[in-house]
Design a protein around this motif. Structure first.
Motif, PDB file in Angstrom:
ATOM      1  N   ILE A  52      30.577  -7.707  59.605  1.00 33.44           N
ATOM      2  CA  ILE A  52      29.514  -8.936  59.124  1.00 33.44           C
ATOM      3  C   ILE A  52      28.434  -7.926  58.552  1.00 33.44           C
ATOM      4  CG2 ILE A  52      27.971 -10.509  59.626  1.00 33.44           C
ATOM      5  CD1 ILE A  52      29.878 -11.331  61.914  1.00 33.44           C
ATOM      6  N   GLU A  53      27.790  -7.012  58.943  1.00 28.57           N
ATOM      7  CA  GLU A  53      26.732  -5.909  58.497  1.00 28.57           C
ATOM      8  C   GLU A  53      27.235  -5.478  57.079  1.00 28.57           C
ATOM      9  OE1 GLU A  53      24.221  -2.082  59.714  1.00 28.57           O
ATOM     10  OE2 GLU A  53      24.832  -3.555  61.279  1.00 28.57           O
ATOM     11  N   ILE A  54      28.412  -4.807  57.141  1.00 24.12           N
ATOM     12  CA  ILE A  54      29.019  -4.274  55.889  1.00 24.12           C
ATOM     13  C   ILE A  54      29.144  -5.517  54.776  1.00 24.12           C
ATOM     14  CG2 ILE A  54      31.074  -3.355  54.680  1.00 24.12           C
ATOM     15  CD1 ILE A  54      31.514  -1.814  57.284  1.00 24.12           C
ATOM     16  N   GLN A  55      29.458  -6.585  55.032  1.00 29.28           N
ATOM     17  CA  GLN A  55      29.754  -7.619  54.179  1.00 29.28           C
ATOM     18  C   GLN A  55      28.239  -8.088  53.547  1.00 29.28           C
ATOM     19  OE1 GLN A  55      31.993 -10.808  55.524  1.00 29.28           O
ATOM     20  NE2 GLN A  55      31.763 -12.034  53.318  1.00 29.28           N
ATOM     21  N   SER A  56      27.410  -8.231  54.397  1.00 32.33           N
ATOM     22  CA  SER A  56      26.166  -8.508  54.108  1.00 32.33           C
ATOM     23  C   SER A  56      25.554  -7.632  53.164  1.00 32.33           C
ATOM     24  CB  SER A  56      25.176  -8.903  55.353  1.00 32.33           C
ATOM     25  OG  SER A  56      23.894  -9.147  54.959  1.00 32.33           O
ATOM     26  N   GLN A  57      25.547  -6.571  53.459  1.00 36.59           N
ATOM     27  CA  GLN A  57      25.098  -5.248  52.543  1.00 36.59           C
ATOM     28  C   GLN A  57      25.800  -5.340  51.091  1.00 36.59           C
ATOM     29  OE1 GLN A  57      22.317  -3.477  53.190  1.00 36.59           O
ATOM     30  NE2 GLN A  57      22.483  -3.077  50.990  1.00 36.59           N
ATOM     31  N   GLU A  59      27.270  -8.002  49.451  1.00 41.77           N
ATOM     32  CA  GLU A  59      26.564  -9.239  49.014  1.00 41.77           C
ATOM     33  C   GLU A  59      25.339  -8.719  48.464  1.00 41.77           C
ATOM     34  OE1 GLU A  59      26.888 -12.240  51.889  1.00 41.77           O
ATOM     35  OE2 GLU A  59      29.284 -12.432  51.584  1.00 41.77           O
ATOM     36  N   LYS A  60      24.330  -8.156  49.189  1.00 42.28           N
ATOM     37  CA  LYS A  60      23.046  -7.910  48.858  1.00 42.28           C
ATOM     38  C   LYS A  60      23.169  -6.967  47.436  1.00 42.28           C
ATOM     39  CE  LYS A  60      20.510  -8.221  53.116  1.00 42.28           C
ATOM     40  NZ  LYS A  60      19.793  -7.341  54.334  1.00 42.28           N
ATOM     41  N   ASP A  61      24.008  -5.949  47.654  1.00 41.08           N
ATOM     42  CA  ASP A  61      24.341  -4.890  46.546  1.00 41.08           C
ATOM     43  C   ASP A  61      24.546  -5.684  45.355  1.00 41.08           C
ATOM     44  OD1 ASP A  61      23.214  -2.990  48.341  1.00 41.08           O
ATOM     45  OD2 ASP A  61      25.219  -2.166  48.607  1.00 41.08           O
ATOM     46  N   GLN A  62      25.686  -6.636  45.507  1.00 44.72           N
ATOM     47  CA  GLN A  62      26.119  -7.396  44.256  1.00 44.72           C
ATOM     48  C   GLN A  62      25.453  -8.064  43.776  1.00 44.72           C
ATOM     49  OE1 GLN A  62      29.108  -6.845  43.290  1.00 44.72           O
ATOM     50  NE2 GLN A  62      29.137  -8.289  41.783  1.00 44.72           N
ATOM     51  N   ILE A  68      22.155  -9.034  36.561  1.00 47.32           N
ATOM     52  CA  ILE A  68      22.028  -8.075  35.525  1.00 47.32           C
ATOM     53  C   ILE A  68      23.187  -8.767  34.450  1.00 47.32           C
ATOM     54  CG2 ILE A  68      22.384  -5.954  34.630  1.00 47.32           C
ATOM     55  CD1 ILE A  68      21.092  -4.915  36.959  1.00 47.32           C
ATOM     56  N   ALA A  69      24.429  -8.958  35.084  1.00 48.49           N
ATOM     57  CA  ALA A  69      25.479  -9.275  34.354  1.00 48.49           C
ATOM     58  C   ALA A  69      25.408 -10.750  33.556  1.00 48.49           C
ATOM     59  CB  ALA A  69      26.808  -9.634  35.067  1.00 48.49           C
ATOM     60  N   GLN A  70      24.557 -11.619  34.035  1.00 48.87           N
ATOM     61  CA  GLN A  70      24.302 -12.967  33.561  1.00 48.87           C
ATOM     62  C   GLN A  70      23.383 -12.625  32.317  1.00 48.87           C
ATOM     63  OE1 GLN A  70      25.920 -15.878  34.046  1.00 48.87           O
ATOM     64  NE2 GLN A  70      26.995 -14.719  35.410  1.00 48.87           N
ATOM     65  N   GLU A  71      22.239 -11.640  32.342  1.00 49.87           N
ATOM     66  CA  GLU A  71      21.505 -11.351  31.326  1.00 49.87           C
ATOM     67  C   GLU A  71      22.165 -10.745  30.167  1.00 49.87           C
ATOM     68  OE1 GLU A  71      18.422  -9.122  32.794  1.00 49.87           O
ATOM     69  OE2 GLU A  71      17.936 -10.463  34.428  1.00 49.87           O
TER      70      GLU A  71
END
Length: 93
Positions: A52-57, A59-62, A68-71
């Motif tokens: 869960i901690e890895i997935q949360s990190q 998601e934060k990194d993504q 940026i991709a949307q810009e």
């Protein structure tokens, strides 16, 4: 007075972490068969929390990358035909 310890001295090959940890878990369970379920439930909880901690990190990194991709690629956001894809403008020949 005698000191009695129930210990397991372990040396792990860190180039093979999954196999080594699996062997350690098997050894511990073999030494404590009556507590097998308790041990495995505790491991399940610890591994689940770590995942869960890895997935949360991740998601934060993504999230910043998505912004940026949307810009850079507004056509992905609004479905329009203008914008950059693969380094070239969509309307260019």
């Amino acid at each position: 007075m005698a000191k009695i310890k129930s210990t397991l001295d372990i040396q792990l090959d860190l180039t093979r972490p999954v196999e080594e940890i699996t062997q350690v878990i098997s050894a511990v369970i073999a030494s404590q068969p009556a507590r097998r379920k308790e041990i495995l439930n505790g491991l399940d909880l610890a591994v689940g929390n770590a995942l869960i901690e890895i997935q949360s990190q991740e998601e934060k990194d993504q999230k910043p990358n998505d912004d940026i991709a949307q810009e850079k690629f507004p056509e992905q956001r609004d479905g329009g035909e203008k914008g950059w894809i693969s380094g070239r403008f969509l309307n260019s020949p």
